[in-house]
Motif scaffolding. Structure first.
Motif, PDB file in Angstrom:
ATOM      1  N   ARG A 108     -44.080  10.431  86.786  1.00  0.00           N
ATOM      2  CA  ARG A 108     -44.353   9.482  85.694  1.00  0.00           C
ATOM      3  C   ARG A 108     -44.578   8.086  86.271  1.00  0.00           C
ATOM      4  O   ARG A 108     -43.877   7.122  85.956  1.00  0.00           O
ATOM      5  CB  ARG A 108     -43.199   9.487  84.694  1.00  0.00           C
ATOM      6  CG  ARG A 108     -43.021  10.828  83.993  1.00  0.00           C
ATOM      7  CD  ARG A 108     -41.858  10.775  83.006  1.00  0.00           C
ATOM      8  NE  ARG A 108     -42.129   9.888  81.886  1.00  0.00           N
ATOM      9  CZ  ARG A 108     -42.788  10.250  80.793  1.00  0.00           C
ATOM     10  NH1 ARG A 108     -43.270  11.478  80.681  1.00  0.00           N
ATOM     11  NH2 ARG A 108     -42.983   9.390  79.809  1.00  0.00           N
ATOM     12  N   VAL A 109     -45.547   8.007  87.157  1.00  0.00           N
ATOM     13  CA  VAL A 109     -45.889   6.736  87.794  1.00  0.00           C
ATOM     14  C   VAL A 109     -47.408   6.641  87.869  1.00  0.00           C
ATOM     15  O   VAL A 109     -48.122   7.637  87.722  1.00  0.00           O
ATOM     16  CB  VAL A 109     -45.300   6.642  89.223  1.00  0.00           C
ATOM     17  CG1 VAL A 109     -43.792   6.605  89.178  1.00  0.00           C
ATOM     18  CG2 VAL A 109     -45.785   7.792  90.097  1.00  0.00           C
ATOM     19  N   THR A 110     -47.870   5.432  88.113  1.00  0.00           N
ATOM     20  CA  THR A 110     -49.288   5.233  88.321  1.00  0.00           C
ATOM     21  C   THR A 110     -49.563   5.051  89.805  1.00  0.00           C
ATOM     22  O   THR A 110     -48.640   5.019  90.615  1.00  0.00           O
ATOM     23  CB  THR A 110     -49.779   3.996  87.548  1.00  0.00           C
ATOM     24  OG1 THR A 110     -51.196   3.920  87.657  1.00  0.00           O
ATOM     25  CG2 THR A 110     -49.159   2.718  88.096  1.00  0.00           C
ATOM     26  N   GLY A 111     -50.832   4.941  90.169  1.00  0.00           N
ATOM     27  CA  GLY A 111     -51.179   4.646  91.545  1.00  0.00           C
ATOM     28  C   GLY A 111     -51.471   5.869  92.386  1.00  0.00           C
ATOM     29  O   GLY A 111     -51.736   6.968  91.880  1.00  0.00           O
ATOM     30  N   ALA A 112     -51.414   5.687  93.700  1.00  0.00           N
ATOM     31  CA  ALA A 112     -51.836   6.721  94.637  1.00  0.00           C
ATOM     32  C   ALA A 112     -50.949   7.962  94.574  1.00  0.00           C
ATOM     33  O   ALA A 112     -51.426   9.077  94.773  1.00  0.00           O
ATOM     34  CB  ALA A 112     -51.839   6.156  96.060  1.00  0.00           C
ATOM     35  N   VAL A 113     -49.653   7.782  94.316  1.00  0.00           N
ATOM     36  CA  VAL A 113     -48.754   8.942  94.237  1.00  0.00           C
ATOM     37  C   VAL A 113     -49.202   9.869  93.117  1.00  0.00           C
ATOM     38  O   VAL A 113     -49.277  11.094  93.287  1.00  0.00           O
ATOM     39  CB  VAL A 113     -47.293   8.476  94.015  1.00  0.00           C
ATOM     40  CG1 VAL A 113     -46.401   9.660  93.646  1.00  0.00           C
ATOM     41  CG2 VAL A 113     -46.760   7.800  95.268  1.00  0.00           C
ATOM     42  N   ARG A 114     -49.536   9.297  91.967  1.00  0.00           N
ATOM     43  CA  ARG A 114     -49.994  10.110  90.840  1.00  0.00           C
ATOM     44  C   ARG A 114     -51.348  10.745  91.152  1.00  0.00           C
ATOM     45  O   ARG A 114     -51.579  11.920  90.860  1.00  0.00           O
ATOM     46  CB  ARG A 114     -50.099   9.232  89.591  1.00  0.00           C
ATOM     47  CG  ARG A 114     -50.713   9.919  88.369  1.00  0.00           C
ATOM     48  CD  ARG A 114     -49.784  10.928  87.747  1.00  0.00           C
ATOM     49  NE  ARG A 114     -50.404  11.631  86.642  1.00  0.00           N
ATOM     50  CZ  ARG A 114     -49.752  12.038  85.554  1.00  0.00           C
ATOM     51  NH1 ARG A 114     -48.465  11.823  85.438  1.00  0.00           N
ATOM     52  NH2 ARG A 114     -50.388  12.675  84.597  1.00  0.00           N
ATOM     53  N   GLU A 115     -52.268   9.995  91.765  1.00  0.00           N
ATOM     54  CA  GLU A 115     -53.586  10.535  92.084  1.00  0.00           C
ATOM     55  C   GLU A 115     -53.477  11.697  93.075  1.00  0.00           C
ATOM     56  O   GLU A 115     -54.183  12.701  92.958  1.00  0.00           O
ATOM     57  CB  GLU A 115     -54.474   9.434  92.658  1.00  0.00           C
ATOM     58  CG  GLU A 115     -54.876   8.392  91.632  1.00  0.00           C
ATOM     59  CD  GLU A 115     -55.726   7.287  92.217  1.00  0.00           C
ATOM     60  OE1 GLU A 115     -56.123   7.425  93.402  1.00  0.00           O
ATOM     61  OE2 GLU A 115     -56.000   6.311  91.516  1.00  0.00           O
ATOM     62  N   THR A 116     -52.592  11.554  94.056  1.00  0.00           N
ATOM     63  CA  THR A 116     -52.373  12.644  95.016  1.00  0.00           C
ATOM     64  C   THR A 116     -51.850  13.880  94.304  1.00  0.00           C
ATOM     65  O   THR A 116     -52.305  15.003  94.547  1.00  0.00           O
ATOM     66  CB  THR A 116     -51.387  12.196  96.111  1.00  0.00           C
ATOM     67  OG1 THR A 116     -51.983  11.133  96.863  1.00  0.00           O
ATOM     68  CG2 THR A 116     -51.051  13.354  97.053  1.00  0.00           C
ATOM     69  N   TRP A 117     -50.894  13.674  93.411  1.00  0.00           N
ATOM     70  CA  TRP A 117     -50.349  14.820  92.661  1.00  0.00           C
ATOM     71  C   TRP A 117     -51.441  15.504  91.848  1.00  0.00           C
ATOM     72  O   TRP A 117     -51.519  16.732  91.807  1.00  0.00           O
ATOM     73  CB  TRP A 117     -49.218  14.371  91.734  1.00  0.00           C
ATOM     74  CG  TRP A 117     -48.587  15.523  90.990  1.00  0.00           C
ATOM     75  CD1 TRP A 117     -47.546  16.297  91.400  1.00  0.00           C
ATOM     76  CD2 TRP A 117     -49.023  16.061  89.729  1.00  0.00           C
ATOM     77  NE1 TRP A 117     -47.282  17.274  90.470  1.00  0.00           N
ATOM     78  CE2 TRP A 117     -48.173  17.165  89.441  1.00  0.00           C
ATOM     79  CE3 TRP A 117     -50.024  15.730  88.836  1.00  0.00           C
ATOM     80  CZ2 TRP A 117     -48.303  17.924  88.279  1.00  0.00           C
ATOM     81  CZ3 TRP A 117     -50.162  16.480  87.684  1.00  0.00           C
ATOM     82  CH2 TRP A 117     -49.304  17.566  87.407  1.00  0.00           C
ATOM     83  N   GLU A 118     -52.281  14.719  91.180  1.00  0.00           N
ATOM     84  CA  GLU A 118     -53.366  15.290  90.371  1.00  0.00           C
ATOM     85  C   GLU A 118     -54.289  16.150  91.234  1.00  0.00           C
ATOM     86  O   GLU A 118     -54.698  17.240  90.825  1.00  0.00           O
ATOM     87  CB  GLU A 118     -54.176  14.169  89.704  1.00  0.00           C
ATOM     88  CG  GLU A 118     -53.439  13.400  88.629  1.00  0.00           C
ATOM     89  CD  GLU A 118     -53.390  14.138  87.301  1.00  0.00           C
ATOM     90  OE1 GLU A 118     -54.030  15.200  87.188  1.00  0.00           O
ATOM     91  OE2 GLU A 118     -52.708  13.654  86.382  1.00  0.00           O
ATOM     92  N   SER A 119     -54.632  15.673  92.410  1.00  0.00           N
ATOM     93  CA  SER A 119     -55.516  16.434  93.299  1.00  0.00           C
ATOM     94  C   SER A 119     -54.863  17.735  93.738  1.00  0.00           C
ATOM     95  O   SER A 119     -55.492  18.805  93.715  1.00  0.00           O
ATOM     96  CB  SER A 119     -55.875  15.589  94.524  1.00  0.00           C
ATOM     97  OG  SER A 119     -56.612  14.450  94.167  1.00  0.00           O
ATOM     98  N   LEU A 120     -53.593  17.664  94.149  1.00  0.00           N
ATOM     99  CA  LEU A 120     -52.899  18.866  94.614  1.00  0.00           C
ATOM    100  C   LEU A 120     -52.650  19.838  93.463  1.00  0.00           C
ATOM    101  O   LEU A 120     -52.720  21.065  93.651  1.00  0.00           O
ATOM    102  CB  LEU A 120     -51.581  18.473  95.283  1.00  0.00           C
ATOM    103  CG  LEU A 120     -51.723  17.619  96.554  1.00  0.00           C
ATOM    104  CD1 LEU A 120     -50.353  17.193  97.071  1.00  0.00           C
ATOM    105  CD2 LEU A 120     -52.484  18.379  97.632  1.00  0.00           C
TER     106      LEU A 120
END
Length: 645
Positions: free
Chosen positions: A477-489
């Motif tokens: 439940r965060v924004t930024g690169a951590v969330r984008e990485t999770w979305e890709s994986l």
């Protein structure tokens, strides 16, 4: 009906009667409000310009008219915007209008030019080298503190430092900004997995590294120029003599640091024209704030305020949809007073067009496939691929559309993100999957080892491997690169699950037909298929359908726009918890809607994966803009494949 801005890009000078005064010809073709803006040459001016209302036309004609009438000297006008593309467009239009010599630049470009010129007399020596990407230094600082330096974490830490600097914070004041009275997302953000004091120490270490290496970053360019102008009155007087008139485009995106620099440039004068739309404020995560635009009339009580509401971009049907979305907003108990401006009610100027469609699908894969079918229909009807866009909330959603378009043989291009198989986390994941698949002796595959595991075990194996790269069973439940990485994986996990399902269906079909059994589903099946897709979709970029996030679509427009994935948890995004954050998500969807000229399609799905639980619902924003009876009918027909009107 007023001629659309695009049609007037002969902007003028071949005007029918070259004997008429230039100033008169510059005003030709402007609507009454644009003309009012263009002729307001003195004192503070605030132009509130809705999407598609010709704001760039109004301000370039204003500058050109000021020069043609002798009020402005071209070299003494500084026009500021936020992207190099926008600055180039402004310069082009000014040249066509005969207003050459005007400086049209981004804030950073203008500040850097001045810094390089004044540094020798203000500081001495040469300007430190500019670091264009701070990630390497942030990673070095994190390493010295023995912090995690994975790519996603470093990107988020760098983003937090950037936002804090443009919000006029320091490492000493950062902790109070984050923790004092609760997190204030308007001035500071806290990257996931870090406490404020650690981030503050990391930031100071980063600053020390820059000093040791004689480097500066982009935020330093603005900070240093502010310091020089505020401390050296001789230099400030020189700059203010050079630039007498200022125009700021997209003023709703100005950060506190940019506003302070603008104030230093202006000094005690008020020859300032600002242009913006508070309803398009969507970059608060970078430090942008509409506060300066909203407070402009109070700061300058004598300001001329002009509202541009005639929309030349979109059909009335699309304009009305956008108006309904903003009108449906209701303040929350925690809404910041004054943070939401009364929206401009746009008035469509184009001929009527198709009614926007809303479409519900069982899962993401079906949504992507159905969207592709609709895109092919548009292509068959003569709409150029370059005039079609698919817009989504997170970059991780792009993969399904990349696959569906590639399978259909439709070219596409991504904006604001890398192609799925070129993303660092996906490259790393593929390397791990291939290595694990090939770890088993090929002569014994099928007898033991992970490559011969049942399909559900293969899926679990993939999940176990990806968990080390940032995947988890629930979205962060965060924004930024951590969330984008999770979305890709997560997209890679979904892809593996679909492969397993397809393999089971192939086994059943083989049994029914009495043909050769394809054998067990193995990790090598996954590695081979992912490699095939990677090679196929890493082809050279081609002209085609645009795939873009809603944020990266700002400032662009297409004949046809598909707004996809409009479910609760995505639009608004799950980590938008405060009323102010939800308001920004509403504005983000508004920006998406107003990118469309003629065709607008909205869609959502009830499940992430085929056969998954239908535990999603349409976004609350969709319910604000879709006729309720139609939405209810669409939501009950969960097997429907066609559009609901």
């Amino acid at each position: 009906m007023i001629t659309p801005d695009a049609a007037a890009l002969a902007l003028f000078p071949a005007a029918e009667d070259p004997e008429r005064p230039l100033a008169e010809r510059i005003l030709d073709g402007l609507d009454p409000e644009q003309r009012q803006a263009a002729t307001a040459l003195r004192g503070p001016v605030c132009i509130l310009a809705g999407a598609g209302t010709g704001k760039t036309r109004a301000i370039t004609h204003r500058i050109a008219y000021g020069i043609a009438t002798g009020v402005y000297t071209p070299q003494k006008v500084l026009a500021l915007t936020f992207t190099t593309r926008a600055a180039n467009e402004m310069r082009h239009r000014l040249r066509v209008l005969g207003a050459e010599g005007v400086q049209a630049r981004t804030f950073h470009s203008a500040a850097l030019r001045q810094l390089q010129y004044f540094w020798p007399q203000a500081v001495g020596g040469t300007v430190p080298e500019l670091v264009e990407h701070k990630a390497r230094l942030v990673a070095q600082a994190a390493g010295s503190m023995r912090l995690s330096n994975d790519r996603a974490s470093i990107r988020d830490l760098a983003g937090a430092i950037e936002k804090a600097k443009v919000s006029m914070l320091t490492p000493e004041t950062y902790v109070d900004a984050v923790t004092g009275g609760g997190k204030d997302s308007s001035v500071a953000q806290l990257p996931a997995g870090h406490d404020p004091r650690t981030v503050a120490r990391l930031w100071q270490t980063y600053e020390d590294l820059k000093t040791d290496l004689d480097l500066i970053d982009f935020e330093d360019v603005l900070l240093l120029m502010v310091g020089i102008l505020e401390e050296d009155q001789r230099i400030a007087a020189t700059v203010r003599e050079q630039y007498r008139h200022f125009v700021v485009d997209e003023y709703q995106d100005v950060s506190p640091l940019q506003q302070r620099l603008l104030d230093a440039w202006l000094g005690p004068r008020d020859d300032l024209c600002v242009v913006g739309d508070a309803s398009q404020t969507i970059y608060s995560f970078t430090g942008a704030t509409s506060r300066h635009l909203l407070e402009f009339p109070r700061r300058f009580p004598s300001a001329t305020v002009v509202k541009l509401v005639r929309d030349y971009r979109s059909t009335p049907q699309i304009v009305n949809t956008a108006n309904r979305l903003l009108a449906a907003r209701r303040p929350g108990a925690d809404s910041t007073p004054g943070s939401w401006a009364t929206p401009l009610e746009l008035v469509g100027q184009r001929a009527p067009g198709p009614v926007p469609s809303w479409n519900e699908y069982d899962d993401d894969q079906l949504e992507a496939q159905a969207t592709t079918v609709r895109i092919q229909d548009l292509l068959d009807d003569g709409v150029p691929a370059s005039q079609i866009a698919v817009l989504f909330r997170t970059n991780g959603q792009a993969q399904a559309y990349e696959t569906a378009l590639a399978d259909a043989g439709i070219g596409f291009r991504l904006r604001g993100t890398e192609q799925f198989f070129r993303r660092p986390e996906i490259r790393q994941a593929l390397l791990q999957i291939r290595s694990a698949a090939h770890a088993v002796d090929p002569d014994t595959e099928g007898d033991h080892g992970i490559s011969s595991a049942p399909a559900h075990d293969v899926g679990q194996t993939v999940r176990d491997m990806l968990s080390s790269l940032g995947w988890s069973a629930t979205a962060p439940r965060v924004t930024g690169a951590v969330r984008e990485t999770w979305e890709s994986l997560a997209a890679l996990v979904d892809m593996t699950d679909r492969m397993a399902t397809a393999h089971r269906e192939a086994v059943r079909a083989a049994v029914d037909a009495g043909t050769e059994d394809p054998g067990p589903f193995t990790l090598r099946h996954v590695a081979k298929e992912l490699t095939r897709r990677s090679v196929q979709q890493d082809a050279p970029a081609v002209e085609g359908v645009t795939l873009a996030s809603l944020h990266s679509a700002k400032g662009l427009e297409w004949d046809a726009v598909f707004l996809v994935g409009l479910t609760e948890g995505l639009v608004p995004i799950a980590f938008a918890e405060t009323s102010d954050e939800v308001d920004e998500e509403r504005r983000l969807l508004y920006v998406g809607i107003t990118r469309a000229r003629e065709h607008l399609m909205l869609s959502w799905s009830l499940s992430r994966t085929p056969g998954g639980r239908a535990n999603r619902s349409a976004s609350r924003f969709v319910q604000d803009i879709v006729p309720q009876r139609s939405l209810t009918q669409g939501s009950t027909k969960r097997r429907a494949r066609g559009p609901h009107r």
